[in-house]
Design a protein around this motif. Structure first.
Motif, PDB file in Angstrom:
ATOM      1  N   THR A 163      65.009  -8.421 120.337  1.00 35.09           N
ATOM      2  CA  THR A 163      66.135  -7.526 120.087  1.00 35.09           C
ATOM      3  C   THR A 163      67.159  -8.304 119.277  1.00 35.09           C
ATOM      4  OG1 THR A 163      65.756  -6.392 122.196  1.00 35.09           O
ATOM      5  CG2 THR A 163      67.933  -6.137 121.205  1.00 35.09           C
ATOM      6  N   LEU A 164      67.749  -7.646 118.283  1.00 30.47           N
ATOM      7  CA  LEU A 164      68.795  -8.275 117.475  1.00 30.47           C
ATOM      8  C   LEU A 164      70.127  -7.603 117.771  1.00 30.47           C
ATOM      9  CD1 LEU A 164      67.045  -8.480 113.971  1.00 30.47           C
ATOM     10  CD2 LEU A 164      67.130 -10.229 115.745  1.00 30.47           C
ATOM     11  N   LEU A 165      71.173  -8.401 117.894  1.00 30.74           N
ATOM     12  CA  LEU A 165      72.534  -7.900 118.056  1.00 30.74           C
ATOM     13  C   LEU A 165      73.316  -8.374 116.845  1.00 30.74           C
ATOM     14  CD1 LEU A 165      74.804  -6.518 119.615  1.00 30.74           C
ATOM     15  CD2 LEU A 165      75.130  -8.649 120.897  1.00 30.74           C
ATOM     16  N   ASN A 166      73.718  -7.433 115.994  1.00 26.90           N
ATOM     17  CA  ASN A 166      74.429  -7.744 114.745  1.00 26.90           C
ATOM     18  C   ASN A 166      73.667  -8.778 113.913  1.00 26.90           C
ATOM     19  OD1 ASN A 166      76.564  -5.963 115.373  1.00 26.90           O
ATOM     20  ND2 ASN A 166      77.464  -7.520 116.696  1.00 26.90           N
ATOM     21  N   GLY A 167      72.343  -8.620 113.869  1.00 25.49           N
ATOM     22  CA  GLY A 167      71.496  -9.474 113.047  1.00 25.49           C
ATOM     23  C   GLY A 167      71.073 -10.783 113.687  1.00 25.49           C
ATOM     24  N   GLU A 168      71.558 -11.081 114.888  1.00 25.63           N
ATOM     25  CA  GLU A 168      71.228 -12.329 115.582  1.00 25.63           C
ATOM     26  C   GLU A 168      70.263 -12.041 116.725  1.00 25.63           C
ATOM     27  OE1 GLU A 168      73.530 -15.462 115.641  1.00 25.63           O
ATOM     28  OE2 GLU A 168      74.360 -14.847 113.715  1.00 25.63           O
ATOM     29  N   VAL A 169      69.275 -12.915 116.891  1.00 29.34           N
ATOM     30  CA  VAL A 169      68.302 -12.753 117.979  1.00 29.34           C
ATOM     31  C   VAL A 169      69.029 -12.828 119.314  1.00 29.34           C
ATOM     32  CG1 VAL A 169      66.272 -13.737 119.106  1.00 29.34           C
ATOM     33  CG2 VAL A 169      66.422 -13.701 116.612  1.00 29.34           C
ATOM     34  N   LEU A 170      68.757 -11.864 120.165  1.00 30.03           N
ATOM     35  CA  LEU A 170      69.380 -11.798 121.482  1.00 30.03           C
ATOM     36  C   LEU A 170      68.544 -12.640 122.451  1.00 30.03           C
ATOM     37  CD1 LEU A 170      71.714 -10.257 122.922  1.00 30.03           C
ATOM     38  CD2 LEU A 170      70.041  -8.518 123.494  1.00 30.03           C
ATOM     39  N   SER A 171      69.098 -13.745 122.924  1.00 29.39           N
ATOM     40  CA  SER A 171      68.361 -14.635 123.818  1.00 29.39           C
ATOM     41  C   SER A 171      68.859 -14.551 125.259  1.00 29.39           C
ATOM     42  CB  SER A 171      68.451 -16.078 123.326  1.00 29.39           C
ATOM     43  OG  SER A 171      69.798 -16.485 123.252  1.00 29.39           O
ATOM     44  N   GLU A 172      69.985 -13.873 125.452  1.00 28.71           N
ATOM     45  CA  GLU A 172      70.547 -13.690 126.784  1.00 28.71           C
ATOM     46  C   GLU A 172      71.382 -12.418 126.792  1.00 28.71           C
ATOM     47  OE1 GLU A 172      73.043 -17.070 127.544  1.00 28.71           O
ATOM     48  OE2 GLU A 172      74.393 -16.611 125.906  1.00 28.71           O
ATOM     49  N   ARG A 173      71.789 -11.981 127.957  1.00 25.00           N
ATOM     50  CA  ARG A 173      72.627 -10.791 128.073  1.00 25.00           C
ATOM     51  C   ARG A 173      73.932 -11.026 127.327  1.00 25.00           C
ATOM     52  NH1 ARG A 173      73.640  -9.951 133.845  1.00 25.00           N
ATOM     53  NH2 ARG A 173      71.530  -9.176 133.793  1.00 25.00           N
ATOM     54  N   LYS A 174      74.318 -10.049 126.486  1.00 25.24           N
ATOM     55  CA  LYS A 174      75.552 -10.159 125.703  1.00 25.24           C
ATOM     56  C   LYS A 174      76.369  -8.890 125.845  1.00 25.24           C
ATOM     57  CE  LYS A 174      74.905 -13.971 123.155  1.00 25.24           C
ATOM     58  NZ  LYS A 174      75.789 -15.036 122.938  1.00 25.24           N
ATOM     59  N   GLN A 175      77.682  -9.056 125.877  1.00 31.82           N
ATOM     60  CA  GLN A 175      78.566  -7.903 125.894  1.00 31.82           C
ATOM     61  C   GLN A 175      78.539  -7.247 124.514  1.00 31.82           C
ATOM     62  OE1 GLN A 175      82.537  -8.670 127.295  1.00 31.82           O
ATOM     63  NE2 GLN A 175      83.140  -6.521 127.091  1.00 31.82           N
ATOM     64  N   ILE A 176      78.597  -5.922 124.498  1.00 38.05           N
ATOM     65  CA  ILE A 176      78.618  -5.198 123.231  1.00 38.05           C
ATOM     66  C   ILE A 176      79.923  -4.423 123.103  1.00 38.05           C
ATOM     67  CG2 ILE A 176      76.127  -5.088 122.889  1.00 38.05           C
ATOM     68  CD1 ILE A 176      76.136  -2.274 124.082  1.00 38.05           C
ATOM     69  N   PHE A 177      80.300  -4.191 121.838  1.00 39.54           N
ATOM     70  CA  PHE A 177      81.563  -3.550 121.515  1.00 39.54           C
ATOM     71  C   PHE A 177      81.304  -2.443 120.500  1.00 39.54           C
ATOM     72  CE2 PHE A 177      82.288  -7.941 122.692  1.00 39.54           C
ATOM     73  CZ  PHE A 177      83.285  -7.828 123.656  1.00 39.54           C
ATOM     74  N   PRO A 178      82.184  -1.428 120.434  1.00 35.44           N
ATOM     75  CA  PRO A 178      81.989  -0.347 119.459  1.00 35.44           C
ATOM     76  C   PRO A 178      81.766  -0.903 118.051  1.00 35.44           C
ATOM     77  CG  PRO A 178      83.747   0.231 120.966  1.00 35.44           C
ATOM     78  CD  PRO A 178      83.379  -1.207 121.263  1.00 35.44           C
ATOM     79  N   GLY A 179      80.762  -0.363 117.390  1.00 35.69           N
ATOM     80  CA  GLY A 179      80.403  -0.802 116.043  1.00 35.69           C
ATOM     81  C   GLY A 179      79.286  -1.828 116.009  1.00 35.69           C
ATOM     82  N   ASP A 180      78.961  -2.422 117.153  1.00 42.37           N
ATOM     83  CA  ASP A 180      77.865  -3.385 117.189  1.00 42.37           C
ATOM     84  C   ASP A 180      76.546  -2.695 116.849  1.00 42.37           C
ATOM     85  OD1 ASP A 180      79.403  -5.584 117.807  1.00 42.37           O
ATOM     86  OD2 ASP A 180      78.863  -5.620 119.938  1.00 42.37           O
ATOM     87  N   ARG A 181      75.711  -3.417 116.084  1.00 43.42           N
ATOM     88  CA  ARG A 181      74.388  -2.920 115.692  1.00 43.42           C
ATOM     89  C   ARG A 181      73.339  -3.621 116.539  1.00 43.42           C
ATOM     90  NH1 ARG A 181      73.407  -5.318 111.386  1.00 43.42           N
ATOM     91  NH2 ARG A 181      75.241  -6.628 111.392  1.00 43.42           N
ATOM     92  N   ILE A 182      72.483  -2.822 117.185  1.00 44.35           N
ATOM     93  CA  ILE A 182      71.433  -3.367 118.036  1.00 44.35           C
ATOM     94  C   ILE A 182      70.097  -2.888 117.467  1.00 44.35           C
ATOM     95  CG2 ILE A 182      70.546  -3.590 120.375  1.00 44.35           C
ATOM     96  CD1 ILE A 182      73.325  -2.474 121.304  1.00 44.35           C
ATOM     97  N   LYS A 183      69.213  -3.845 117.181  1.00 43.38           N
ATOM     98  CA  LYS A 183      67.933  -3.505 116.575  1.00 43.38           C
ATOM     99  C   LYS A 183      66.808  -3.762 117.567  1.00 43.38           C
ATOM    100  CE  LYS A 183      65.381  -3.910 112.284  1.00 43.38           C
ATOM    101  NZ  LYS A 183      65.359  -4.515 110.944  1.00 43.38           N
ATOM    102  N   PHE A 184      66.088  -2.693 117.881  1.00 45.73           N
ATOM    103  CA  PHE A 184      64.925  -2.738 118.750  1.00 45.73           C
ATOM    104  C   PHE A 184      63.727  -2.462 117.850  1.00 45.73           C
ATOM    105  CE2 PHE A 184      68.493  -0.639 120.900  1.00 45.73           C
ATOM    106  CZ  PHE A 184      68.725  -1.503 121.948  1.00 45.73           C
ATOM    107  N   GLY A 185      62.810  -3.410 117.708  1.00 44.29           N
ATOM    108  CA  GLY A 185      61.706  -3.217 116.766  1.00 44.29           C
ATOM    109  C   GLY A 185      62.258  -3.008 115.373  1.00 44.29           C
ATOM    110  N   ARG A 186      61.897  -1.880 114.748  1.00 40.47           N
ATOM    111  CA  ARG A 186      62.430  -1.557 113.416  1.00 40.47           C
ATOM    112  C   ARG A 186      63.533  -0.503 113.470  1.00 40.47           C
ATOM    113  NH1 ARG A 186      57.073  -1.635 109.528  1.00 40.47           N
ATOM    114  NH2 ARG A 186      56.838  -3.884 109.602  1.00 40.47           N
ATOM    115  N   THR A 187      63.960  -0.160 114.672  1.00 44.49           N
ATOM    116  CA  THR A 187      64.974   0.877 114.864  1.00 44.49           C
ATOM    117  C   THR A 187      66.321   0.230 115.157  1.00 44.49           C
ATOM    118  OG1 THR A 187      63.292   2.374 115.755  1.00 44.49           O
ATOM    119  CG2 THR A 187      65.599   2.907 116.226  1.00 44.49           C
ATOM    120  N   GLU A 188      67.320   0.553 114.318  1.00 47.35           N
ATOM    121  CA  GLU A 188      68.663   0.018 114.527  1.00 47.35           C
ATOM    122  C   GLU A 188      69.574   1.125 115.048  1.00 47.35           C
ATOM    123  OE1 GLU A 188      70.898  -3.134 112.109  1.00 47.35           O
ATOM    124  OE2 GLU A 188      71.683  -1.221 111.370  1.00 47.35           O
TER     125      GLU A 188
END
Length: 144
Positions: A113-138
């Motif tokens: 999973t990517l959070l704002n283009g960075e690989v998600l390696s641990e639980r992260k807080q998200i904020f409005p406007g954040d982009r989360i990419k699962f597979g090829r779906t953002e």
């Protein structure tokens, strides 16, 4: 993990020596007199009232985050089923609502999973406007 360590049944966080989850205490606390089945009953998925959602900007699909735990994946049993993307694992990630904040966590998915283009390696807080990419779906996190 040793046999004495426990994970929170609500969010998967570690239970402290004091019997509380470091993320969602006190609702997931394990008091000395509490039975595990009572704790599980108290920590079931609860609705949120914040109008939060994930939005696919390409298709305009909107996925409400209407529960404290929103599971995301290809399997139709997930709260958010993204079954048209073969790069998404059956049980890919989840979005958690804990103490008034939203978090995203990968569940050991094959493609990550990517959070704002960075690989998600641990639980992260998200904020409005954040982009989360699962597979090829953002998807974009929004709060109304």
């Amino acid at each position: 993990m040793s046999g004495t360590e426990q994970k929170c049944s609500r969010c998967g966080g570690m239970i402290t020596a004091g019997g509380q989850c470091s993320f969602c205490a006190p609702t997931a606390s394990l008091g000395a007199g509490d039975r595990l089945d009572n704790i599980l009953a108290q920590t079931q998925v609860q609705p949120t009232m914040h109008g939060a959602m994930l939005v696919n900007k390409e298709t305009n699909e909107r996925y409400p985050l209407a529960q404290s735990v929103s599971k995301i994946g290809r399997d139709k049993a997930n709260n958010i089923s993204l079954h048209n993307d073969s790069y998404i694992s059956r049980h890919h990630a989840w979005v958690l609502f804990i103490k008034g904040n939203y978090f995203v966590e990968d569940l050991g998915s094959t493609n990550g999973t990517l959070l704002n283009g960075e690989v998600l390696s641990e639980r992260k807080q998200i904020f409005p406007g954040d982009r989360i990419k699962f597979g090829r779906t953002e998807l974009v996190f929004e709060i109304n």
